[in-house]
Enzyme design. Structure first.
Site, PDB file in Angstrom:
ATOM      1  N   LYS A  94      44.669  11.761  54.200  1.00 37.31           N
ATOM      2  CA  LYS A  94      45.716  10.865  54.696  1.00 37.31           C
ATOM      3  C   LYS A  94      45.162   9.444  54.686  1.00 37.31           C
ATOM      4  CE  LYS A  94      48.639   9.899  58.662  1.00 37.31           C
ATOM      5  NZ  LYS A  94      49.139  10.367  59.963  1.00 37.31           N
ATOM      6  N   LYS A 117      48.541  12.358  51.296  1.00 42.12           N
ATOM      7  CA  LYS A 117      49.582  11.503  51.840  1.00 42.12           C
ATOM      8  C   LYS A 117      49.155  10.043  51.815  1.00 42.12           C
ATOM      9  CE  LYS A 117      51.705  10.612  56.244  1.00 42.12           C
ATOM     10  NZ  LYS A 117      51.731  10.868  57.638  1.00 42.12           N
TER      11      LYS A 117
HETATM   12  C1  PBG Z   1      51.490  10.133  62.545  1.00 46.84           C
HETATM   13  C2  PBG Z   1      52.192  10.191  61.249  1.00 46.84           C
HETATM   14  C3  PBG Z   1      52.538   9.125  60.412  1.00 46.84           C
HETATM   15  C4  PBG Z   1      53.300   9.682  59.390  1.00 46.84           C
HETATM   16  C5  PBG Z   1      53.355  11.056  59.601  1.00 46.84           C
HETATM   17  N1  PBG Z   1      52.649  11.357  60.750  1.00 46.84           N
HETATM   18  C6  PBG Z   1      52.341   7.663  60.548  1.00 46.84           C
HETATM   19  C7  PBG Z   1      51.022   7.096  60.745  1.00 46.84           C
HETATM   20  O1  PBG Z   1      49.979   7.738  60.559  1.00 46.84           O
HETATM   21  O2  PBG Z   1      50.998   5.931  61.132  1.00 46.84           O
HETATM   22  C8  PBG Z   1      53.958   8.918  58.282  1.00 46.84           C
HETATM   23  C9  PBG Z   1      55.106   9.597  57.630  1.00 46.84           C
HETATM   24  C10 PBG Z   1      55.996   8.703  56.857  1.00 46.84           C
HETATM   25  O3  PBG Z   1      55.716   7.507  56.659  1.00 46.84           O
HETATM   26  O4  PBG Z   1      57.051   9.207  56.404  1.00 46.84           O
HETATM   27  N2  PBG Z   1      50.204  10.475  62.601  1.00 46.84           N
END
Ligand code: PBG
Length: 325
Positions: free
Chosen positions: A201, A254
């Site tokens: 991520k 992601k």
């Molecule tokens: C939280 C999380 C995020 C997303 C999914 N879970 C945002 C972040 O890490 O700031 C993003 C999903 C999206 O942008 O559609 N941990």
């Protein structure tokens, strides 16, 4: 040699369908939802046109209206926040109630729950934050309490498992989070609950619309000392390898679009299912294309599968279901 040799296979749609190498299936697609407390709520999310905050009754109606939907990813909006994300693991919080309601009504639907703290902490971080002076925080010194966060993530996972989640999806990017959750699940007789790990991520600007939707904008600093640096790809493989060894059943990359190379490498290097999250900013970017948006979305989602993703989490899920024959 005739120049038209390759074009011969593109002559008409039936022929193109016949020789197509990658085709989306309904079972590839996971639809994320933002669930709120209350009744009969369907409130547009301003940062994500076409996406809504739904109360549980409307969530159930929406799921029922999508033919062939096989899986959902649920996020809950907190009604109270504190430094320790106390609401995140309460059995009667809206996410836990939503998991229960969805599992009760749709037995075959694969329910995945997001396990993170950011929507529940007053500071908006995905972690427990150490007591430190604000200037230390701004300088990006390690203000994250990894160990304390693992305890909270374990409690969240257990509360989701108790509610009936098929998979918990830890997205905090804490070291050791998969191991901690796997142990907690096993020790609480939930060894049948899967872990879909947000393994690679990235600290991405593509998340901004989502943060407005979940009300999880960090109040100071950023997420760069827990989420990955977008300049790196070998590191993504190390994250994935580690999560698999800690007990992840599915690993995730992601965002998806600017990270197709990572999806490709993940699929080439490991023999576990790979998920990709086509995130909020990617959705909005395409949505802004106006009348060509849907065909562009279809192209892009297909490309994510072509790169190697086995599952795709996308806000376009409803439209994808319509396009599939
Ligand atoms: C939280 C999380 C995020 C997303 C999914 N879970 C945002 C972040 O890490 O700031 C993003 C999903 C999206 O942008 O559609 N941990």
């Amino acid at each position: 040699m005739a120049v038209s040799e390759l074009r011969r296979l593109r002559k008409n749609q039936s022929l193109r369908d016949k020789v197509s190498e990658v085709n989306l299936l309904a079972s590839d697609i996971i639809l994320p939802y933002f669930v709120v407390e209350g009744k009969n709520i369907k409130k547009p999310i301003s940062s994500m046109p076409g996406v809504y905050h739904l109360s549980i009754d409307n969530l159930l109606k929406d799921i029922a209206s999508i033919k062939n939907l096989s899986s959902v990813l649920l996020f809950g909006l907190a009604t109270s926040k504190d430094e320790r994300a106390s609401q995140s693991y309460q059995g009667d919080a809206v996410l836990q109630k939503a998991i229960r309601a969805v599992k009760k009504e749709f037995k075959q639907l694969v329910v995945i729950s997001d396990a993170c703290l950011c929507g529940y902490t007053s500071h908006g971080h995905c972690a427990i934050v150490r007591e430190k002076k604000p200037d230390n925080r701004q300088q990006g010194l390690d203000f994250i309490d990894n160990e304390a966060t693992l305890k909270v993530l374990s409690k969240i996972a257990i509360s989701h498992a108790e509610a009936g989640a098929d998979f918990v999806a830890p997205s905090a990017m804490m070291d050791g989070q998969v191991k901690a959750i796997r142990e907690a699940l096993t020790n609480n007789s939930f060894s049948d609950v899967g872990i879909l790990a947000y393994s690679a991520k990235y600290a991405s600007n593509f998340y901004w619309p989502f943060r407005e939707a979940l009300d999880s904008v960090p109040q100071f600093g950023d997420r760069k000392n827990y989420q990955m640096d977008f300049r790196n790809s070998d590191e993504a493989l190390r994250e994935i390898e580690q999560d698999i060894s800690e007990g992840a059943d599915v690993v995730m990359v992601k965002p998806a679009l600017a990270y197709l190379d990572i999806i490709y490498r993940a699929k080439q290097n490991f023999v576990v299912p790979v998920a990709a999250y086509n995130v909020s900013g990617e959705y909005v970017m395409i949505k802004n294309m106006g009348k060509e948006a849907e065909s562009l979305a279809f192209e892009v989602i297909t490309s994510i599968k072509r790169a190697g993703a086995d599952f795709i989490i996308t806000y376009w899920a409803k439209e994808v279901m319509k396009w599939l024959k």
